[in-house]
Design a protein around this motif. Sequence first.
Motif, PDB file in Angstrom:
ATOM      1  N   ALA A  93      -0.967  -9.679 -12.807  1.00  0.00           N
ATOM      2  CA  ALA A  93      -0.283  -8.336 -12.478  1.00  0.00           C
ATOM      3  C   ALA A  93       0.693  -8.055 -13.259  1.00  0.00           C
ATOM      4  O   ALA A  93       0.881  -6.865 -13.896  1.00  0.00           O
ATOM      5  N   TYR A  97       1.755  -4.921 -16.268  1.00  0.00           N
ATOM      6  CA  TYR A  97       2.778  -4.034 -15.538  1.00  0.00           C
ATOM      7  C   TYR A  97       3.440  -3.158 -16.853  1.00  0.00           C
ATOM      8  O   TYR A  97       4.135  -3.516 -17.502  1.00  0.00           O
TER       9      TYR A  97
ATOM     10  N   GLY B  88      -4.874  -2.545  -6.613  1.00  0.00           N
ATOM     11  CA  GLY B  88      -5.173  -2.704  -8.091  1.00  0.00           C
ATOM     12  C   GLY B  88      -4.368  -4.172  -8.453  1.00  0.00           C
ATOM     13  O   GLY B  88      -4.492  -5.118  -7.425  1.00  0.00           O
ATOM     14  N   ASN B  89      -4.118  -4.345  -9.321  1.00  0.00           N
ATOM     15  CA  ASN B  89      -3.579  -5.660  -9.997  1.00  0.00           C
ATOM     16  C   ASN B  89      -2.262  -6.245  -9.022  1.00  0.00           C
ATOM     17  O   ASN B  89      -2.451  -7.454  -8.560  1.00  0.00           O
ATOM     18  N   LEU B  90      -1.262  -5.520  -8.727  1.00  0.00           N
ATOM     19  CA  LEU B  90      -0.348  -6.106  -8.006  1.00  0.00           C
ATOM     20  C   LEU B  90      -0.847  -6.368  -6.455  1.00  0.00           C
ATOM     21  O   LEU B  90      -0.489  -7.465  -5.875  1.00  0.00           O
ATOM     22  N   ASP B 112      -7.540   1.958  -0.569  1.00  0.00           N
ATOM     23  CA  ASP B 112      -7.594   2.742  -2.166  1.00  0.00           C
ATOM     24  C   ASP B 112      -8.289   3.789  -2.090  1.00  0.00           C
ATOM     25  O   ASP B 112      -9.232   4.144  -1.250  1.00  0.00           O
ATOM     26  N   ASN B 113      -8.059   4.704  -3.122  1.00  0.00           N
ATOM     27  CA  ASN B 113      -8.901   5.928  -3.354  1.00  0.00           C
ATOM     28  C   ASN B 113      -9.984   6.012  -4.326  1.00  0.00           C
ATOM     29  O   ASN B 113     -10.608   6.797  -4.706  1.00  0.00           O
ATOM     30  N   LYS B 117     -14.088   0.629  -5.518  1.00  0.00           N
ATOM     31  CA  LYS B 117     -13.171  -0.533  -4.722  1.00  0.00           C
ATOM     32  C   LYS B 117     -13.623  -0.472  -3.237  1.00  0.00           C
ATOM     33  O   LYS B 117     -13.591  -1.835  -2.830  1.00  0.00           O
ATOM     34  N   VAL B 150       0.535   1.579  -5.329  1.00  0.00           N
ATOM     35  CA  VAL B 150      -0.132   2.669  -5.854  1.00  0.00           C
ATOM     36  C   VAL B 150       0.764   2.995  -7.088  1.00  0.00           C
ATOM     37  O   VAL B 150       1.797   2.315  -7.002  1.00  0.00           O
ATOM     38  N   PRO B 151       0.308   3.839  -8.095  1.00  0.00           N
ATOM     39  CA  PRO B 151       1.055   4.404  -9.163  1.00  0.00           C
ATOM     40  C   PRO B 151       2.215   5.137  -8.728  1.00  0.00           C
ATOM     41  O   PRO B 151       2.188   5.643  -7.652  1.00  0.00           O
ATOM     42  N   PHE B 173       6.590  -1.203  -3.617  1.00  0.00           N
ATOM     43  CA  PHE B 173       6.675  -1.965  -5.060  1.00  0.00           C
ATOM     44  C   PHE B 173       6.788  -0.848  -6.357  1.00  0.00           C
ATOM     45  O   PHE B 173       6.908  -1.174  -7.437  1.00  0.00           O
ATOM     46  N   PRO B 175       8.051   2.117  -9.050  1.00  0.00           N
ATOM     47  CA  PRO B 175       9.528   2.593  -9.395  1.00  0.00           C
ATOM     48  C   PRO B 175       9.824   3.853  -8.965  1.00  0.00           C
ATOM     49  O   PRO B 175      10.839   4.290  -9.218  1.00  0.00           O
TER      50      PRO B 175
HETATM   51  N1  LIG Z   1       1.978  -5.146 -11.850  1.00  0.00           N
HETATM   52  C1  LIG Z   1       3.121  -5.557 -11.554  1.00  0.00           C
HETATM   53  O1  LIG Z   1       3.658  -6.776 -11.968  1.00  0.00           O
HETATM   54  C2  LIG Z   1       4.099  -4.473 -11.044  1.00  0.00           C
HETATM   55  C3  LIG Z   1       5.464  -4.836 -10.901  1.00  0.00           C
HETATM   56  C4  LIG Z   1       6.419  -4.022 -10.304  1.00  0.00           C
HETATM   57  C5  LIG Z   1       5.936  -2.917  -9.794  1.00  0.00           C
HETATM   58  N2  LIG Z   1       4.763  -2.496  -9.937  1.00  0.00           N
HETATM   59  C6  LIG Z   1       4.265  -0.899  -9.493  1.00  0.00           C
HETATM   60  O2  LIG Z   1       3.209  -1.370  -8.473  1.00  0.00           O
HETATM   61  C7  LIG Z   1       2.360  -0.458  -8.431  1.00  0.00           C
HETATM   62  C8  LIG Z   1       0.887  -0.961  -8.762  1.00  0.00           C
HETATM   63  O3  LIG Z   1       0.827  -1.582  -9.895  1.00  0.00           O
HETATM   64  P1  LIG Z   1      -0.561  -2.165 -10.570  1.00  0.00           P
HETATM   65  O4  LIG Z   1      -0.143  -2.892 -11.847  1.00  0.00           O
HETATM   66  O5  LIG Z   1      -1.317  -2.913  -9.597  1.00  0.00           O
HETATM   67  O6  LIG Z   1      -1.315  -0.892 -10.896  1.00  0.00           O
HETATM   68  P2  LIG Z   1      -2.774  -0.605 -10.680  1.00  0.00           P
HETATM   69  O7  LIG Z   1      -3.027   0.406 -11.560  1.00  0.00           O
HETATM   70  O8  LIG Z   1      -3.627  -1.905 -11.182  1.00  0.00           O
HETATM   71  O9  LIG Z   1      -3.247  -0.172  -9.185  1.00  0.00           O
HETATM   72  C9  LIG Z   1      -2.847   0.763  -8.603  1.00  0.00           C
HETATM   73  C10 LIG Z   1      -4.075   0.946  -7.521  1.00  0.00           C
HETATM   74  O10 LIG Z   1      -3.744   2.101  -6.720  1.00  0.00           O
HETATM   75  C11 LIG Z   1      -4.904   2.961  -6.358  1.00  0.00           C
HETATM   76  N3  LIG Z   1      -4.324   4.204  -6.215  1.00  0.00           N
HETATM   77  C12 LIG Z   1      -4.001   5.242  -7.201  1.00  0.00           C
HETATM   78  N4  LIG Z   1      -3.745   6.415  -6.446  1.00  0.00           N
HETATM   79  C13 LIG Z   1      -4.070   6.414  -5.380  1.00  0.00           C
HETATM   80  C14 LIG Z   1      -3.857   7.115  -4.102  1.00  0.00           C
HETATM   81  N5  LIG Z   1      -3.417   8.265  -4.474  1.00  0.00           N
HETATM   82  N6  LIG Z   1      -4.252   6.694  -2.933  1.00  0.00           N
HETATM   83  C15 LIG Z   1      -4.518   5.089  -2.806  1.00  0.00           C
HETATM   84  N7  LIG Z   1      -4.741   4.381  -3.986  1.00  0.00           N
HETATM   85  C16 LIG Z   1      -4.480   4.944  -5.094  1.00  0.00           C
HETATM   86  C17 LIG Z   1      -5.713   2.911  -7.812  1.00  0.00           C
HETATM   87  O11 LIG Z   1      -7.259   2.859  -7.644  1.00  0.00           O
HETATM   88  C18 LIG Z   1      -5.447   1.286  -8.173  1.00  0.00           C
HETATM   89  O12 LIG Z   1      -6.429   0.446  -7.453  1.00  0.00           O
HETATM   90  C19 LIG Z   1       2.744   0.560  -9.824  1.00  0.00           C
HETATM   91  O13 LIG Z   1       3.434   1.729  -8.961  1.00  0.00           O
HETATM   92  C20 LIG Z   1       3.638  -0.322 -10.508  1.00  0.00           C
HETATM   93  O14 LIG Z   1       4.723   0.269 -11.416  1.00  0.00           O
HETATM   94  C21 LIG Z   1       3.695  -3.261 -10.439  1.00  0.00           C
END
Ligand SMILES: NC(=O)c1ccc[n+]([C@@H]2O[C@H](COP(=O)([O-])OP(=O)(O)OC[C@H]3O[C@@H](n4cnc5c(N)ncnc54)[C@H](O)[C@@H]3O)[C@@H](O)[C@H]2O)c1
Lengths: 208, 208
Positions: A93, A97, B88-90, B112-113, B117, B150-151, B173, B175
Motif C-alpha cells: 500500500a 501511495y 483499495g491498497n490501503l 467500494d463503488n 470489487k 477512498v481517494p 486516512f 489527505p
Molecule cells: N496507500 C497508502 O499507504 C496511503 C497512505 C496514506 C494515505 N493514503 C490515502 O488513503 C486513501 C486510499 O489510498 P489507496 O492507496 O488505498 O488508494 P486506492 O486507489 O488503491 O484505493 C481507493 C479505493 O477507493 C475506491 N473508491 C473511489 N471512490 C470511491 C467512492 N466515491 N466511494 C467508495 N469507494 C470509492 C476505489 O474504487 C478504490 O478501491 C487515499 O486517499 C490515499 O491518499 C494511502
Amino acid sequence: KIPKPTVKRLAIYYRCLAKLKEDNVEKTSSQEIAYILGIKASQVRKDLSYFGEFGKRGVGYDVDKLSFKLREILGLNKSWNVAIIGAGNLGNAIANYSGLEKNGFRVVAAFDNDEKKIGKYISTNVKIYKMEDLEEIIRDNLIEIAILTVPAQAAQNVSELVIKKGIKGILNFTPATITVPLNISVENVDFVVSLKSLTFALGFLFEK
Amino acid sequence: KIPKPTVKRLAIYYRCLAKLKEDNVEKTSSQEIAYILGIKASQVRKDLSYFGEFGKRGVGYDVDKLSFKLREILGLNKSWNVAIIGAGNLGNAIANYSGLEKNGFRVVAAFDNDEKKIGKYISTNVKIYKMEDLEEIIRDNLIEIAILTVPAQAAQNVSELVIKKGIKGILNFTPATITVPLNISVENVDFVVSLKSLTFALGFLFEK
Ligand SMILES: NC(=O)c1ccc[n+]([C@@H]2O[C@H](COP(=O)([O-])OP(=O)(O)OC[C@H]3O[C@@H](n4cnc5c(N)ncnc54)[C@H](O)[C@@H]3O)[C@@H](O)[C@H]2O)c1
Ligand SMILES: NC(=O)c1ccc[n+]([C@@H]2O[C@H](COP(=O)([O-])OP(=O)(O)OC[C@H]3O[C@@H](n4cnc5c(N)ncnc54)[C@H](O)[C@@H]3O)[C@@H](O)[C@H]2O)c1
C-alpha cells in the motif's frame, strides 16, 4: 536541541500552512493556526520562536514566508530516497501511495526475505530485492530512510541490519518498540492509537 | 470535557502500560512513564489527575490497576465493529491487519463503488459491498466506526454519506480535511507527518 514534541508540531504547522496556501490565504496568525489545530496560540508562538522572528505582533505571519521557512527547517527542500523493508500488505500500500512522491519521498526499492517475492515489482518502478542486496542498493541510491513493514517479531533484527547497511532513519509501522543507536532516528506509526482516541471520544459523546 | 491532546496521550500511556505489563513490571511512576515516552512527568501526572487518584506520592502506580482504568476511560472494554470504506491498497492492508482484532476492533465489512470489487473478499471474513448496502449493513452489524480509505477527492462526500447511514466516528486516512457535524468524531491519520519529523531529526543530526 529542539524537543521532539515541538518537531512533531512543526510538521503539523507546515501541513496547516500548506492548506492555507491552497486556499490562497496570504496572512495568518498564531491564533488562527492554533484555532485550526485545536491547540493554544501561546504554544504556536513558543514553537516558532525557536527559529527566529517570523511574524510581527499585531500583523501576524506571511503564509508563504513561514511555509518556506518550515520547509527548510523540516528538511523538505531536499528529496529523500526511501526503502520499504517487508513487501507485504502494508508495504505494498505504501509503495503505491502517491502522497509520498508529492512530499519529496521517493520509494526506490523494497526488500523482503520471501523468495517468491524477490524480483517482482511492488509498484510500477519499485522492485523487490533480497536482504543480501541491502548494502549495495542503499549505497548506490543514497537511501537514508527505511520504512519498516515486517512482522513485529522481525522488527529489531531487521532494524539492526538496515542500520548496519547505512540507513539513518526508520519509520516503524510495526507494533514492536525498536532500540537503535543514539545517532539513528526512529518514528513510530501506530494508527490503533488514533482508533483508541476515536473510541474515547465516542464513549464521551454517547456515555457508553 | 477532556482536551483532545490529553486523550491522545492517554491512549499512548495505555500502550506504554501494556508493554510494562508484558515485561511483568508491577509498579511504575509518572517519572518512568514520562521517561519512556520522552515527555514531562508533570504532564503525565496532570493528565491522570483528570480521572481521580490512582497513585500514592512516593509509591507510584500499580500497573494492572492503572492499565485497567485507562482501558475503561478509553472505551476499550467494549469491542467495536468497523467498516472499511474504499477497498483499495490501503483498505486491503488494514483489513488484513491482525492488530485490530487484538485491540477490540473487528472489521465486519468493506465498501467500494468499483463494480469489479463488489462481492469479492478483502480478507478471510470480510466481503466488499456496494455503497447502496451501507445502511442495512451498518444497522445489522451495529457499526459505529468507519475507516476512510477512498481517494482524497471522494472523502467529503463519502463521509457525509456514511454519517447519514449511521456512522458515528471516522478514522480518516485520506489527505483531505473532512467537515462533519459536532456530534461526530474524526481522527486524521497522516504518516507523512511522521516522515517529515524523521527528516527534521536527520537534518538536525547531520546538518543537511
Ligand atoms: N496507500 C497508502 O499507504 C496511503 C497512505 C496514506 C494515505 N493514503 C490515502 O488513503 C486513501 C486510499 O489510498 P489507496 O492507496 O488505498 O488508494 P486506492 O486507489 O488503491 O484505493 C481507493 C479505493 O477507493 C475506491 N473508491 C473511489 N471512490 C470511491 C467512492 N466515491 N466511494 C467508495 N469507494 C470509492 C476505489 O474504487 C478504490 O478501491 C487515499 O486517499 C490515499 O491518499 C494511502
Ligand atoms: N496492515 C496494516 O494495516 C498494518 C497497520 C499497522 C501496523 N501494521 C504492521 O506492519 C507490519 C506489516 O504488516 P502487513 O499487514 O503488511 O504484514 P504482511 O505479513 O503482509 O507483510 C510482512 C512482510 O514482511 C516480510 N518479512 C517477514 N520477515 C522478514 C524479515 N526478517 N526480513 C525481511 N522481510 C520479512 C514477509 O515476507 C512479508 O512480505 C506488521 O508488523 C504489522 O503489525 C500493519
